[in-house]
Design a protein around this motif. Structure first.
Motif, PDB file in Angstrom:
ATOM      1  N   MET A  43      16.439 -34.725  36.363  1.00  5.04           N
ATOM      2  CA  MET A  43      17.523 -35.338  37.116  1.00  5.04           C
ATOM      3  C   MET A  43      17.717 -36.798  36.717  1.00  5.04           C
ATOM      4  O   MET A  43      18.840 -37.293  36.612  1.00  5.04           O
ATOM      5  N   LEU A  44      16.620 -37.506  36.510  1.00  9.32           N
ATOM      6  CA  LEU A  44      16.723 -38.913  36.092  1.00  9.32           C
ATOM      7  C   LEU A  44      17.351 -39.032  34.713  1.00  9.32           C
ATOM      8  O   LEU A  44      18.089 -39.981  34.439  1.00  9.32           O
ATOM      9  N   ALA A  45      17.060 -38.053  33.847  1.00 13.16           N
ATOM     10  CA  ALA A  45      17.634 -38.059  32.501  1.00 13.16           C
ATOM     11  C   ALA A  45      19.131 -37.781  32.534  1.00 13.16           C
ATOM     12  O   ALA A  45      19.858 -38.125  31.592  1.00 13.16           O
ATOM     13  N   GLY A  46      19.601 -37.176  33.631  1.00 12.62           N
ATOM     14  CA  GLY A  46      21.030 -36.906  33.779  1.00 12.62           C
ATOM     15  C   GLY A  46      21.542 -35.784  32.906  1.00 12.62           C
ATOM     16  O   GLY A  46      22.753 -35.652  32.712  1.00 12.62           O
ATOM     17  N   SER A  47      20.636 -34.966  32.388  1.00 12.47           N
ATOM     18  CA  SER A  47      21.043 -33.914  31.461  1.00 12.47           C
ATOM     19  C   SER A  47      21.033 -32.520  32.077  1.00 12.47           C
ATOM     20  O   SER A  47      21.392 -31.543  31.412  1.00 12.47           O
ATOM     21  N   THR A  48      20.643 -32.409  33.338  1.00 17.00           N
ATOM     22  CA  THR A  48      20.487 -31.104  33.974  1.00 17.00           C
ATOM     23  C   THR A  48      21.086 -31.133  35.376  1.00 17.00           C
ATOM     24  O   THR A  48      20.975 -32.137  36.087  1.00 17.00           O
ATOM     25  N   LYS A  49      21.701 -30.029  35.763  1.00 14.30           N
ATOM     26  CA  LYS A  49      22.200 -29.918  37.128  1.00 14.30           C
ATOM     27  C   LYS A  49      21.027 -29.720  38.082  1.00 14.30           C
ATOM     28  O   LYS A  49      20.004 -29.142  37.724  1.00 14.30           O
ATOM     29  N   ALA A  50      21.201 -30.186  39.291  1.00 13.53           N
ATOM     30  CA  ALA A  50      20.124 -30.094  40.279  1.00 13.53           C
ATOM     31  C   ALA A  50      19.708 -28.646  40.523  1.00 13.53           C
ATOM     32  O   ALA A  50      18.518 -28.337  40.664  1.00 13.53           O
ATOM     33  N   GLU A  51      20.699 -27.729  40.591  1.00 15.09           N
ATOM     34  CA  GLU A  51      20.378 -26.325  40.825  1.00 15.09           C
ATOM     35  C   GLU A  51      19.485 -25.768  39.716  1.00 15.09           C
ATOM     36  O   GLU A  51      18.549 -25.008  39.979  1.00 15.09           O
ATOM     37  N   THR A  52      19.775 -26.163  38.473  1.00 13.76           N
ATOM     38  CA  THR A  52      18.995 -25.680  37.329  1.00 13.76           C
ATOM     39  C   THR A  52      17.574 -26.218  37.366  1.00 13.76           C
ATOM     40  O   THR A  52      16.598 -25.476  37.180  1.00 13.76           O
ATOM     41  N   ALA A  53      17.451 -27.529  37.614  1.00 14.77           N
ATOM     42  CA  ALA A  53      16.127 -28.148  37.665  1.00 14.77           C
ATOM     43  C   ALA A  53      15.292 -27.555  38.790  1.00 14.77           C
ATOM     44  O   ALA A  53      14.098 -27.269  38.619  1.00 14.77           O
ATOM     45  N   ALA A  54      15.920 -27.349  39.941  1.00 15.45           N
ATOM     46  CA  ALA A  54      15.209 -26.814  41.092  1.00 15.45           C
ATOM     47  C   ALA A  54      14.784 -25.367  40.858  1.00 15.45           C
ATOM     48  O   ALA A  54      13.668 -24.970  41.206  1.00 15.45           O
ATOM     49  N   THR A  55      15.654 -24.578  40.237  1.00 17.11           N
ATOM     50  CA  THR A  55      15.347 -23.172  39.957  1.00 17.11           C
ATOM     51  C   THR A  55      14.166 -23.048  39.004  1.00 17.11           C
ATOM     52  O   THR A  55      13.257 -22.226  39.212  1.00 17.11           O
ATOM     53  N   LYS A  56      14.163 -23.874  37.948  1.00 18.09           N
ATOM     54  CA  LYS A  56      13.045 -23.846  36.996  1.00 18.09           C
ATOM     55  C   LYS A  56      11.736 -24.247  37.663  1.00 18.09           C
ATOM     56  O   LYS A  56      10.686 -23.646  37.402  1.00 18.09           O
ATOM     57  N   ALA A  57      11.795 -25.241  38.530  1.00 17.12           N
ATOM     58  CA  ALA A  57      10.582 -25.680  39.229  1.00 17.12           C
ATOM     59  C   ALA A  57      10.051 -24.564  40.129  1.00 17.12           C
ATOM     60  O   ALA A  57       8.848 -24.291  40.157  1.00 17.12           O
ATOM     61  N   ALA A  58      10.963 -23.912  40.852  1.00 18.44           N
ATOM     62  CA  ALA A  58      10.562 -22.833  41.753  1.00 18.44           C
ATOM     63  C   ALA A  58       9.958 -21.662  40.972  1.00 18.44           C
ATOM     64  O   ALA A  58       8.952 -21.074  41.382  1.00 18.44           O
ATOM     65  N   GLU A  59      10.570 -21.324  39.842  1.00 16.49           N
ATOM     66  CA  GLU A  59      10.059 -20.228  39.026  1.00 16.49           C
ATOM     67  C   GLU A  59       8.657 -20.543  38.516  1.00 16.49           C
ATOM     68  O   GLU A  59       7.775 -19.672  38.494  1.00 16.49           O
ATOM     69  N   SER A  60       8.460 -21.780  38.097  1.00 18.52           N
ATOM     70  CA  SER A  60       7.147 -22.192  37.597  1.00 18.52           C
ATOM     71  C   SER A  60       6.080 -22.094  38.687  1.00 18.52           C
ATOM     72  O   SER A  60       4.974 -21.583  38.450  1.00 18.52           O
ATOM     73  N   VAL A  61       6.418 -22.548  39.894  1.00 17.90           N
ATOM     74  CA  VAL A  61       5.453 -22.506  40.999  1.00 17.90           C
ATOM     75  C   VAL A  61       5.169 -21.068  41.400  1.00 17.90           C
ATOM     76  O   VAL A  61       4.016 -20.694  41.667  1.00 17.90           O
ATOM     77  N   ARG A  62       6.189 -20.232  41.431  1.00 20.11           N
ATOM     78  CA  ARG A  62       5.966 -18.826  41.796  1.00 20.11           C
ATOM     79  C   ARG A  62       5.083 -18.121  40.766  1.00 20.11           C
ATOM     80  O   ARG A  62       4.276 -17.249  41.110  1.00 20.11           O
ATOM     81  N   SER A  63       5.199 -18.526  39.509  1.00 16.50           N
ATOM     82  CA  SER A  63       4.326 -17.960  38.480  1.00 16.50           C
ATOM     83  C   SER A  63       2.874 -18.353  38.730  1.00 16.50           C
ATOM     84  O   SER A  63       1.959 -17.536  38.557  1.00 16.50           O
ATOM     85  N   GLU A  64       2.670 -19.606  39.150  1.00 16.58           N
ATOM     86  CA  GLU A  64       1.314 -20.057  39.457  1.00 16.58           C
ATOM     87  C   GLU A  64       0.755 -19.323  40.678  1.00 16.58           C
ATOM     88  O   GLU A  64      -0.413 -18.958  40.716  1.00 16.58           O
ATOM     89  N   ILE A  65       1.611 -19.108  41.669  1.00 13.42           N
ATOM     90  CA  ILE A  65       1.171 -18.382  42.859  1.00 13.42           C
ATOM     91  C   ILE A  65       0.736 -16.976  42.480  1.00 13.42           C
ATOM     92  O   ILE A  65      -0.324 -16.487  42.886  1.00 13.42           O
ATOM     93  N   GLU A  66       1.549 -16.291  41.664  1.00 10.48           N
ATOM     94  CA  GLU A  66       1.242 -14.936  41.223  1.00 10.48           C
ATOM     95  C   GLU A  66      -0.045 -14.899  40.397  1.00 10.48           C
ATOM     96  O   GLU A  66      -0.884 -13.998  40.564  1.00 10.48           O
ATOM     97  N   ARG A  67      -0.216 -15.898  39.552  1.00  9.93           N
ATOM     98  CA  ARG A  67      -1.390 -15.962  38.683  1.00  9.93           C
ATOM     99  C   ARG A  67      -2.674 -16.169  39.495  1.00  9.93           C
ATOM    100  O   ARG A  67      -3.755 -15.750  39.069  1.00  9.93           O
ATOM    101  N   ASN A  68      -2.535 -16.800  40.646  1.00 11.55           N
ATOM    102  CA  ASN A  68      -3.716 -17.149  41.429  1.00 11.55           C
ATOM    103  C   ASN A  68      -3.878 -16.310  42.698  1.00 11.55           C
ATOM    104  O   ASN A  68      -4.732 -16.615  43.535  1.00 11.55           O
ATOM    105  N   GLN A  69      -3.063 -15.252  42.827  1.00 13.58           N
ATOM    106  CA  GLN A  69      -3.188 -14.375  44.000  1.00 13.58           C
ATOM    107  C   GLN A  69      -4.539 -13.674  44.004  1.00 13.58           C
ATOM    108  O   GLN A  69      -5.015 -13.258  42.958  1.00 13.58           O
TER     109      GLN A  69
END
Length: 441
Positions: A415-441
């Motif tokens: 977001m600070l770089a101004g190259s990505t929409k907020a929805e895109t940045a947020a979606t990628k972050a959520a996907e990454s965290v959900r992958s970690e949750i699944e990996r550590n279940q």
């Protein structure tokens, strides 16, 4: 979940058993040091692993307190093992593997779940006494307790709040901001071209935009203030994230807008770490910064003229205020033979006058209510940090939280770089965290 975390901790211990050859240089096990426990009535040497002892001025004050304790208790000797906090948790794990832990070792909310899973912490409630434990702020106890077991005695906190220049606010007729709308208006008014060259050289806000724990430490209260969470447990006790919720998207957008739309931050926000912002504020370049209470002492040390010109209020809100406590304290080793003497020393550290002495020298906040209620702590400079403590959000107790932080940092940097929409940045972050949750279940 708890069993799985414990299994991972045991696996981690097994992986580093090979390092046990380095333990010989670290001294012998306190349970076999020949001093006997405090029950025996014989002289005791308490080995204390501390990171603050190697800091200035914290270490000097800590040593003074230890000297005072030893003078009052000539049968107990304090022997420090000093090291940086960055190295401490790996060292504790290594020493635990070889059954070489000191009597007392530092602990924080970043490590206490791991320490608990390893079975190396004594329950401090019976050692300190239930009535004594009740004297700590409830929010602090919550961040140092797992399954009803007090993992470490919280010595101090560095709650996060908004630090601001009182003289600049008074000159502009501004009141300390309560909401983010208030904040933006204040930041815009404080951002100026003071030398007339057509470019701003004074800014309203010092933004820490680095993707590391220092950056996320300051961003997460902003995220929480919009009503979003990076990681939380649902009704069934399962870990979930709402980093792609409308509230989180709004928080990420707001963070990027501070630099790109409102332009109230110095250039280079993605690279500006905590140290750069402290220097900028000390040099009269920024009027507000989100940080812990220790920053007050650091700012005044860099610029003594700031004495009396700084104050703090809780981090502004969209829907609710938020803060991090960053509690720091000491655990007693489960295998220590000197538990009673160790508990006596820890109780001494947080006695009212001792806690205030450490606070006045370092800006780190007392953890007990009797010290926090003192007029010296309730000053306008620090009261905002005390107020912020009631809005503290405990850090999730998971082994993969550093990966969660990294995902959040990647999103706000986009977001600070101004190259990505907020929805895109947020979606990628959520996907990454959900992958970690699944990996550590």
């Amino acid at each position: 979940m708890k069993n799985r975390q414990k299994k991972r901790s045991i696996a981690a211990l097994s992986a580093i058993v090979a390092l046990s050859s380095v333990l010989a240089a670290c001294g012998s096990n306190t349970s076999n040091d020949g001093n006997g426990g405090s029950d025996s009535g014989k002289p005791v040497t308490l080995k204390v692993m501390s990171s603050t002892i190697v800091e200035k001025p914290a270490g000097e004050i800590e040593q003074e307190l230890a000297d005072e304790f030893m003078k009052a208790n000539p049968d107990i000797k304090i022997e420090f093992m000093g090291l940086s906090q960055n190295d401490a948790f790996a060292k504790i794990t290594t020493l635990a593997t070889g059954n070489q832990l000191p009597d007392i070792f530092l602990n924080t909310s970043d490590f206490y779940a791991t320490a608990n899973g390893m079975g190396i912490t004594a329950d401090l409630t019976p050692l300190l006494g239930e009535d004594f434990v009740k004297g700590f702020y409830p929010s602090v106890l919550k961040e140092s307790t797992i399954d009803g077991k007090l993992q470490y005695m919280p010595w101090f906190t560095t709650p996060i709040a908004l630090i601001y220049r009182t003289d600049w606010f008074e000159a502009e007729g501004l009141k300390p901001p309560v909401t983010w709308d208030d904040f933006v208006k204040s930041a815009q008014k404080l951002t100026k071209d003071t030398d007339g060259d057509g470019k701003a050289d004074q800014w309203g806000f010092g933004l820490v935009g680095t993707n590391n724990s220092s950056g996320t430490y300051r961003f997460l209260p902003i995220l929480h203030s919009f009503g979003a969470s990076e990681l939380k447990q649902d009704a069934d006790g399962k870990w979930v994230t709402d980093l792609d919720s409308p509230e989180a998207i709004e928080a990420f957008q707001f963070f990027g807008d501070l630099a790109n739309k409102y332009k109230v931050t110095p250039p280079g926000a993605m690279q500006n770490a905590y140290a750069e912002n402290v220097t900028l504020m000390a040099n009269d370049k920024i009027g507000m910064v989100i940080s812990g209470s220790h920053s007050i002492a650091g700012l005044i040390e860099k610029n003594p003229k700031l004495e009396g010109k700084l104050a703090a209020v809780p981090v502004p809100k969209k829907t609710e205020h938020s803060s991090n406590l960053s509690a720091f304290g000491f655990s007693i080793s489960e295998k220590s033979s000197n538990k009673e003497a160790a508990a006596k020393y820890l109780k001494f550290l947080v006695e009212k006058e001792n806690a205030i002495k450490f606070f006045e020298g370092t800006g780190r906040m007392p953890t007990r209510m009797e010290a926090g209620d003192d007029a010296r702590v309730q000053s306008p400079v620090y009261k905002g940090f005390l107020d912020a403590q009631q809005y503290a959000v405990p850090q999730p107790v998971v082994s993969f939280f550093s990966q969660v932080q990294s995902a959040v940092g990647t999103a706000y940097q986009a977001m600070l770089a101004g190259s990505t929409k907020a929805e895109t940045a947020a979606t990628k972050a959520a996907e990454s965290v959900r992958s970690e949750i699944e990996r550590n279940q």
